[in-house]
Design a protein around this motif. Structure first.
Motif, PDB file in Angstrom:
ATOM      1  N   VAL A 239       0.823  -1.215   0.000  1.00 46.17           N
ATOM      2  CA  VAL A 239       0.000   0.000   0.000  1.00 46.17           C
ATOM      3  C   VAL A 239       0.855   1.262   0.000  1.00 46.17           C
ATOM      4  O   VAL A 239       0.343   2.352  -0.260  1.00 46.17           O
ATOM      5  CB  VAL A 239      -0.964   0.020   1.203  1.00 46.17           C
ATOM      6  N   SER A 240       2.151   1.133   0.287  1.00 48.25           N
ATOM      7  CA  SER A 240       3.043   2.294   0.246  1.00 48.25           C
ATOM      8  C   SER A 240       3.543   2.573  -1.159  1.00 48.25           C
ATOM      9  O   SER A 240       4.173   3.612  -1.410  1.00 48.25           O
ATOM     10  CB  SER A 240       4.241   2.085   1.185  1.00 48.25           C
ATOM     11  N   PRO A 242       3.169   3.757  -4.827  1.00 52.96           N
ATOM     12  CA  PRO A 242       2.222   4.570  -5.610  1.00 52.96           C
ATOM     13  C   PRO A 242       1.595   3.789  -6.760  1.00 52.96           C
ATOM     14  O   PRO A 242       0.437   4.025  -7.117  1.00 52.96           O
ATOM     15  CB  PRO A 242       3.096   5.721  -6.131  1.00 52.96           C
ATOM     16  N   PHE A 244       0.600   0.808  -6.781  1.00 51.03           N
ATOM     17  CA  PHE A 244      -0.542   0.027  -6.317  1.00 51.03           C
ATOM     18  C   PHE A 244      -1.829   0.835  -6.410  1.00 51.03           C
ATOM     19  O   PHE A 244      -2.841   0.352  -6.916  1.00 51.03           O
ATOM     20  CB  PHE A 244      -0.323  -0.431  -4.871  1.00 51.03           C
ATOM     21  N   TRP A 245      -1.803   2.057  -5.909  1.00 53.34           N
ATOM     22  CA  TRP A 245      -3.023   2.859  -5.880  1.00 53.34           C
ATOM     23  C   TRP A 245      -3.495   3.227  -7.284  1.00 53.34           C
ATOM     24  O   TRP A 245      -4.701   3.270  -7.551  1.00 53.34           O
ATOM     25  CB  TRP A 245      -2.793   4.109  -5.033  1.00 53.34           C
ATOM     26  N   LEU A 246      -2.561   3.471  -8.181  1.00 53.66           N
ATOM     27  CA  LEU A 246      -2.957   3.822  -9.540  1.00 53.66           C
ATOM     28  C   LEU A 246      -3.556   2.623 -10.272  1.00 53.66           C
ATOM     29  O   LEU A 246      -4.582   2.747 -10.952  1.00 53.66           O
ATOM     30  CB  LEU A 246      -1.751   4.384 -10.303  1.00 53.66           C
ATOM     31  N   ALA A 248      -4.955   0.042  -8.804  1.00 55.01           N
ATOM     32  CA  ALA A 248      -6.212  -0.280  -8.120  1.00 55.01           C
ATOM     33  C   ALA A 248      -7.340   0.658  -8.548  1.00 55.01           C
ATOM     34  O   ALA A 248      -8.472   0.216  -8.799  1.00 55.01           O
ATOM     35  CB  ALA A 248      -6.014  -0.214  -6.608  1.00 55.01           C
ATOM     36  N   LEU A 249      -7.042   1.955  -8.634  1.00 60.70           N
ATOM     37  CA  LEU A 249      -8.066   2.917  -9.047  1.00 60.70           C
ATOM     38  C   LEU A 249      -8.473   2.695 -10.504  1.00 60.70           C
ATOM     39  O   LEU A 249      -9.662   2.762 -10.844  1.00 60.70           O
ATOM     40  CB  LEU A 249      -7.557   4.343  -8.850  1.00 60.70           C
ATOM     41  N   ILE A 375      -6.058  -5.156  -4.714  1.00 56.46           N
ATOM     42  CA  ILE A 375      -6.588  -4.552  -5.937  1.00 56.46           C
ATOM     43  C   ILE A 375      -7.997  -5.070  -6.213  1.00 56.46           C
ATOM     44  O   ILE A 375      -8.917  -4.305  -6.526  1.00 56.46           O
ATOM     45  CB  ILE A 375      -5.652  -4.836  -7.136  1.00 56.46           C
ATOM     46  N   ILE A 378     -10.525  -3.454  -3.841  1.00 59.99           N
ATOM     47  CA  ILE A 378     -10.950  -2.118  -4.267  1.00 59.99           C
ATOM     48  C   ILE A 378     -11.859  -2.220  -5.488  1.00 59.99           C
ATOM     49  O   ILE A 378     -12.861  -1.498  -5.610  1.00 59.99           O
ATOM     50  CB  ILE A 378      -9.715  -1.236  -4.549  1.00 59.99           C
TER      51      ILE A 378
END
Length: 454
Positions: A239-240, A242, A244-246, A248-249, A375, A378
């Protein structure tokens, strides 16, 4: 064991055989996942469900994954106990959930009895679909990790593309046969067929476990190594990142424009574009058919040429065009609707063939189960919330009349507002895809590089 020893997955026939075996399990899962979607009108007419109740049922697939964090626990189990244990657990959950869903339709269908404020058949079918959803999603991340393991340094994107394509056969079969089979043999029959095929998928996965055990005896895999043993610190590491978040979104936005849309697409084809009820489900399943042929092609191209980040942007752009045209109220030609479904199928092939292999580039093998699980978690927020939202919008703002066929009366809906919602989500997916490409240059994820090592 040295690197000079020929491993089982070094043999092309062995790794592709393993892929086809587990892909059959997911093919069965995708059939069950989609088989009730074309039957929305029959559920309303015969069991007296509303669009909101259908949206609740459809979103229930992700309910346990989102609110009880079952996907995250599944990912931790996968990294801790391995692909064989987790895969068997997932298939058992799928079979059990489908059985509960079938009982709800056959024994309690159309009942006026209430439980927790919901009709008993709706509640029980939703509960069964939720259990199935846990198994299907955990099975999905398990199969993805299987491919990353068996095809490491080889045709990983092509393999993932082939797996997705074979799964789409299940989806296309569900959309094509659901209405004809239900009309000729009963509303419950398509789901019964899915349950039988799922039992075959369970036996198929059991066969794979013997192959995987042999591979593990040949070479120490990462989970056998003390240095690579999963720890909860890996969750923080995932989760740290970046990337991952991109990813996942992008995943939740893109898939929220595809899977929830397909749940309502059969009705859209019938009411807006005048497509015959007998074949509307087939047209609604065209994205799955397109993915069947194109995902392996795009996967093979990415393996050799790279450009994964750019391809994700292209797929998101195509998605915007599709939903925007569907939202136009003055276009009613059936051929336009069919062409748009084909274009959606191309986009549906482009993005997954690039997205899932990219995760294997961003994270080490020991974190893959956790990364995929988070992922997918989300993603499931969208798969839960968007169908419920669309069902609510249809009931509250979009009823324009009624239609009677075969003595069954159902509502007619104007899909302009729901399609505007899907268009807005697609625009957000393109923006995230652009940010991912920018991050690739900044952090060196190598998403634009080829997968096959020369």
């Amino acid at each position: 064991m040295t690197d000079t020893v020929t491993r089982l997955n070094d043999k092309a026939w062995a790794r592709w055989s393993a892929l086809f075996i587990v892909a059959f399990t997911m093919m069965a899962a995708y059939y069950v996942n989609d088989v009730m979607a074309p039957l929305k009108g029959m559920l309303e007419g015969q069991l007296h469900w509303t669009s909101s109740e259908f949206g609740m049922f459809t979103g229930a697939y992700s309910f346990l994954n989102v609110f009880l964090l079952m996907l995250i626990w599944g990912g931790l189990i996968l990294d801790r106990f391995g692909i064989r244990f987790t895969g068997i657990l997932a298939t058992v959950l799928m079979v059990g959930g489908t059985a509960a869903e079938y009982i709800a339709i056959t024994r309690y269908g159309g009942t006026s009895e209430m439980v927790f404020g919901y009709k008993l058949d709706v509640f029980m079918a939703s509960a069964g679909y939720s259990v199935f959803g846990v198994g299907a999603e955990v099975g999905g991340i398990t199969v993805t990790k299987i491919i990353a393991k068996w095809f490491n340094g080889k045709e990983v994107a092509l393999a993932m593309g082939v797996q997705v394509a074979l799964a789409r056969i299940g989806s296309q079969a569900a959309y094509a046969v659901a209405i004809p089979v239900a009309r000729n043999f009963g509303l419950d029959t398509p789901l019964f067929i899915g349950g039988v095929v799922l039992v075959g998928g369970f036996l198929s996965f059991l066969a794979f476990t013997f192959m995987d055990r042999k591979l593990d005896r040949q070479v120490k895999i990462s989970t056998d190594s003390a240095d690579d043993k999963f720890s909860f610190k890996d969750v923080v590491a995932v989760v740290s990142n970046p990337g991952f978040w991109l990813i996942a979104l992008l995943c939740v936005l893109f898939y929220s424009c595809v899977f929830p849309f397909q749940k309502f697409a059969t009705e859209l084809m019938i009411t807006k574009y005048g497509v015959s009820e007998a074949i509307a489900g087939t047209f609604a399943g065209l994205p799955a058919l397109g993915a069947l042929f194109l995902t392996p092609v795009f996967g093979g191209m990415i393996d050799k040429k790279g450009k994964a980040a750019s391809i994700m942007m292209l797929g998101a752009s195509m998605l915007i065009c599709v939903h925007c045209i569907y939202a136009l109220p003055f276009i009613h030609a059936s051929w336009v609707a069919i062409v748009l479904m084909i274009v959606l199928g191309i986009a549906f092939s482009l993005v997954p063939s690039a997205m899932w292999p990219s995760v294997a580039k961003i994270f080490p093998v020991k974190q893959l189960g956790t990364a995929y699980a988070l992922i997918f978690f989300i993603q499931n927020i969208g798969l839960w919330g968007i169908p419920a939202l669309i069902g609510y919008i249809l009931d509250e703002y979009c009823v324009i009349g009624t239609h009677t066929s075969g003595g069954v009366t159902t509502n007619l809906y104007d899909y302009t507002l729901p399609m505007c919602v899907f268009t807005g989500i697609a625009v957000l997916s393109l923006f995230i895809a652009f940010l991912l490409k920018t991050a690739d240059k900044k952090y060196g994820y190598r998403l634009e590089e080829a997968n096959i090592k020369k």
